[in-house]
Each structure stands twice: as C-alpha cells, then as structure tokens.
Design a protein around this motif. Structure first.
Motif, PDB file in Angstrom:
ATOM      1  N   ARG A 162       0.839  -1.206   0.000  1.00 23.81           N
ATOM      2  CA  ARG A 162       0.000   0.000   0.000  1.00 23.81           C
ATOM      3  C   ARG A 162       0.873   1.256   0.000  1.00 23.81           C
ATOM      4  NH1 ARG A 162      -5.022   1.617   0.925  1.00 23.81           N
ATOM      5  NH2 ARG A 162      -5.372   3.491   2.159  1.00 23.81           N
ATOM      6  N   VAL A 163       0.484   2.239  -0.826  1.00 23.55           N
ATOM      7  CA  VAL A 163       1.210   3.503  -0.908  1.00 23.55           C
ATOM      8  C   VAL A 163       0.237   4.676  -0.925  1.00 23.55           C
ATOM      9  CG1 VAL A 163       3.211   2.532  -2.126  1.00 23.55           C
ATOM     10  CG2 VAL A 163       1.291   3.463  -3.441  1.00 23.55           C
ATOM     11  N   LYS A 164       0.787   5.834  -0.647  1.00 26.63           N
ATOM     12  CA  LYS A 164       0.069   7.104  -0.780  1.00 26.63           C
ATOM     13  C   LYS A 164       0.854   7.932  -1.782  1.00 26.63           C
ATOM     14  CE  LYS A 164      -1.091  11.304   1.750  1.00 26.63           C
ATOM     15  NZ  LYS A 164      -0.994  11.977   3.058  1.00 26.63           N
ATOM     16  N   ILE A 165       0.162   8.418  -2.813  1.00 24.97           N
ATOM     17  CA  ILE A 165       0.817   9.193  -3.865  1.00 24.97           C
ATOM     18  C   ILE A 165       0.101  10.526  -4.036  1.00 24.97           C
ATOM     19  CG2 ILE A 165       1.384   9.290  -6.326  1.00 24.97           C
ATOM     20  CD1 ILE A 165       1.512   6.238  -6.328  1.00 24.97           C
ATOM     21  N   LEU A 166       0.865  11.617  -4.047  1.00 23.09           N
ATOM     22  CA  LEU A 166       0.347  12.950  -4.344  1.00 23.09           C
ATOM     23  C   LEU A 166       0.900  13.377  -5.694  1.00 23.09           C
ATOM     24  CD1 LEU A 166       0.930  14.662  -0.878  1.00 23.09           C
ATOM     25  CD2 LEU A 166      -1.169  13.616  -1.724  1.00 23.09           C
ATOM     26  N   THR A 167       0.025  13.916  -6.548  1.00 24.09           N
ATOM     27  CA  THR A 167       0.452  14.318  -7.893  1.00 24.09           C
ATOM     28  C   THR A 167       0.342  15.829  -8.075  1.00 24.09           C
ATOM     29  OG1 THR A 167      -1.769  13.927  -8.775  1.00 24.09           O
ATOM     30  CG2 THR A 167      -0.193  12.103  -8.915  1.00 24.09           C
ATOM     31  N   SER A 168       1.117  16.346  -9.016  1.00 28.01           N
ATOM     32  CA  SER A 168       1.125  17.776  -9.299  1.00 28.01           C
ATOM     33  C   SER A 168      -0.118  18.211 -10.069  1.00 28.01           C
ATOM     34  CB  SER A 168       2.372  18.156 -10.088  1.00 28.01           C
ATOM     35  OG  SER A 168       2.413  17.423 -11.307  1.00 28.01           O
ATOM     36  N   ALA A 169      -0.737  17.289 -10.779  1.00 24.46           N
ATOM     37  CA  ALA A 169      -1.957  17.550 -11.535  1.00 24.46           C
ATOM     38  C   ALA A 169      -2.900  16.374 -11.309  1.00 24.46           C
ATOM     39  CB  ALA A 169      -1.639  17.702 -13.019  1.00 24.46           C
ATOM     40  N   PRO A 170      -4.192  16.597 -11.422  1.00 25.66           N
ATOM     41  CA  PRO A 170      -5.141  15.497 -11.202  1.00 25.66           C
ATOM     42  C   PRO A 170      -4.935  14.335 -12.181  1.00 25.66           C
ATOM     43  CG  PRO A 170      -6.290  17.602 -11.208  1.00 25.66           C
ATOM     44  CD  PRO A 170      -4.885  17.865 -11.659  1.00 25.66           C
ATOM     45  N   VAL A 171      -5.007  13.140 -11.645  1.00 27.99           N
ATOM     46  CA  VAL A 171      -5.006  11.910 -12.433  1.00 27.99           C
ATOM     47  C   VAL A 171      -6.314  11.216 -12.070  1.00 27.99           C
ATOM     48  CG1 VAL A 171      -3.880   9.697 -12.839  1.00 27.99           C
ATOM     49  CG2 VAL A 171      -2.490  11.730 -12.391  1.00 27.99           C
ATOM     50  N   ASN A 172      -7.166  10.989 -13.054  1.00 23.99           N
ATOM     51  CA  ASN A 172      -8.524  10.459 -12.805  1.00 23.99           C
ATOM     52  C   ASN A 172      -9.272  11.334 -11.803  1.00 23.99           C
ATOM     53  OD1 ASN A 172      -7.636   8.446 -14.496  1.00 23.99           O
ATOM     54  ND2 ASN A 172      -8.408   6.788 -13.235  1.00 23.99           N
ATOM     55  N   ASP A 173      -9.147  12.644 -11.972  1.00 17.59           N
ATOM     56  CA  ASP A 173      -9.848  13.655 -11.162  1.00 17.59           C
ATOM     57  C   ASP A 173      -9.409  13.724  -9.705  1.00 17.59           C
ATOM     58  OD1 ASP A 173     -11.412  14.448 -13.372  1.00 17.59           O
ATOM     59  OD2 ASP A 173     -12.844  12.830 -12.977  1.00 17.59           O
ATOM     60  N   LYS A 174      -8.248  13.144  -9.368  1.00 13.27           N
ATOM     61  CA  LYS A 174      -7.743  13.211  -7.989  1.00 13.27           C
ATOM     62  C   LYS A 174      -6.250  13.529  -7.996  1.00 13.27           C
ATOM     63  CE  LYS A 174     -10.887   9.694  -6.228  1.00 13.27           C
ATOM     64  NZ  LYS A 174     -10.983   8.381  -5.595  1.00 13.27           N
ATOM     65  N   GLN A 175      -5.810  14.197  -6.938  1.00 19.20           N
ATOM     66  CA  GLN A 175      -4.377  14.450  -6.769  1.00 19.20           C
ATOM     67  C   GLN A 175      -3.787  13.615  -5.635  1.00 19.20           C
ATOM     68  OE1 GLN A 175      -4.729  19.013  -7.275  1.00 19.20           O
ATOM     69  NE2 GLN A 175      -2.580  18.500  -7.655  1.00 19.20           N
ATOM     70  N   GLU A 176      -4.630  12.990  -4.832  1.00 19.63           N
ATOM     71  CA  GLU A 176      -4.164  12.119  -3.759  1.00 19.63           C
ATOM     72  C   GLU A 176      -4.719  10.721  -4.007  1.00 19.63           C
ATOM     73  OE1 GLU A 176      -4.629  11.674   1.045  1.00 19.63           O
ATOM     74  OE2 GLU A 176      -4.407  13.690   0.213  1.00 19.63           O
ATOM     75  N   HIS A 177      -3.817   9.752  -4.075  1.00 17.07           N
ATOM     76  CA  HIS A 177      -4.198   8.377  -4.381  1.00 17.07           C
ATOM     77  C   HIS A 177      -3.672   7.439  -3.302  1.00 17.07           C
ATOM     78  CE1 HIS A 177      -5.288   9.560  -8.511  1.00 17.07           C
ATOM     79  NE2 HIS A 177      -4.258  10.380  -8.392  1.00 17.07           N
ATOM     80  N   HIS A 178      -4.528   6.507  -2.884  1.00 15.96           N
ATOM     81  CA  HIS A 178      -4.155   5.479  -1.910  1.00 15.96           C
ATOM     82  C   HIS A 178      -4.486   4.131  -2.533  1.00 15.96           C
ATOM     83  CE1 HIS A 178      -3.811   8.266   1.555  1.00 15.96           C
ATOM     84  NE2 HIS A 178      -4.703   8.959   0.870  1.00 15.96           N
ATOM     85  N   GLY A 179      -3.558   3.189  -2.432  1.00 16.30           N
ATOM     86  CA  GLY A 179      -3.836   1.862  -2.953  1.00 16.30           C
ATOM     87  C   GLY A 179      -2.591   1.002  -3.003  1.00 16.30           C
TER      88      GLY A 179
END
Length: 84
Positions: free
Chosen positions: A31-48
């Motif tokens: 499991r990781v937490k990823i923050l992006t500079s631009a939205p990916v699939n309408d989100k900038q914070e991803h957990h999975g």
C-alpha cells in the motif's frame, strides 16, 4: 575497546520517499500514498496497492478498486503506508 560505547545503526526506513520506477518495483503489492502535481482520474491524492512500475508510470489499484496509471513525472510525493 577499553571504553563503553553506543553503536547506532540506521536504515532508509519505511518512510523513505518513493521516487523512481525502481523504488516502486520494490513495493509491488504494498500500500502507498501518492500525491500528484496535476489530477489523475480527477484526484491528486491516491491510496492503494502498487500493481507494477516502469521508468515512466506507476500502476496502482486504488481503494475503490479502479486501476490508475500515474506518470512518474507527475508524482510530487509518494510513500509506503504501513498499518500497525
């Protein structure tokens, strides 16, 4: 050695930042937490969980069950999440 001493050993630890494709390959299935500079699939914070990685993209199965491809160039912060 005639005197007492303290030996300290350190390692990168669990909170080491994930930056390269190789870093993400090391944590495939975790499991990781990823923050992006631009939205990916309408989100900038991803957990999975990391499904795979290359030098260009990270494949993540999010908590909602969708598969997301996140370009490494858009990742500004990524860490492994550990539950105790």
């Amino acid at each position: 050695m005639p005197e007492r001493y303290t030996l300290e050993v350190s390692s990168p630890g669990l909170d080491r930042l994930l930056k390269s494709g190789r870093d993400f390959e090391r944590v495939i299935g975790r499991r990781v937490k990823i923050l992006t500079s631009a939205p990916v699939n309408d989100k900038q914070e991803h957990h999975g969980n990391v499904l795979g990685a290359s030098d260009e993209v990270v494949s993540l199965k999010t908590d909602s069950g969708e598969k997301v491809l996140i370009p490494l160039a858009q990742i500004i912060h990524a860490v492994q999440e550990v539950k105790f």
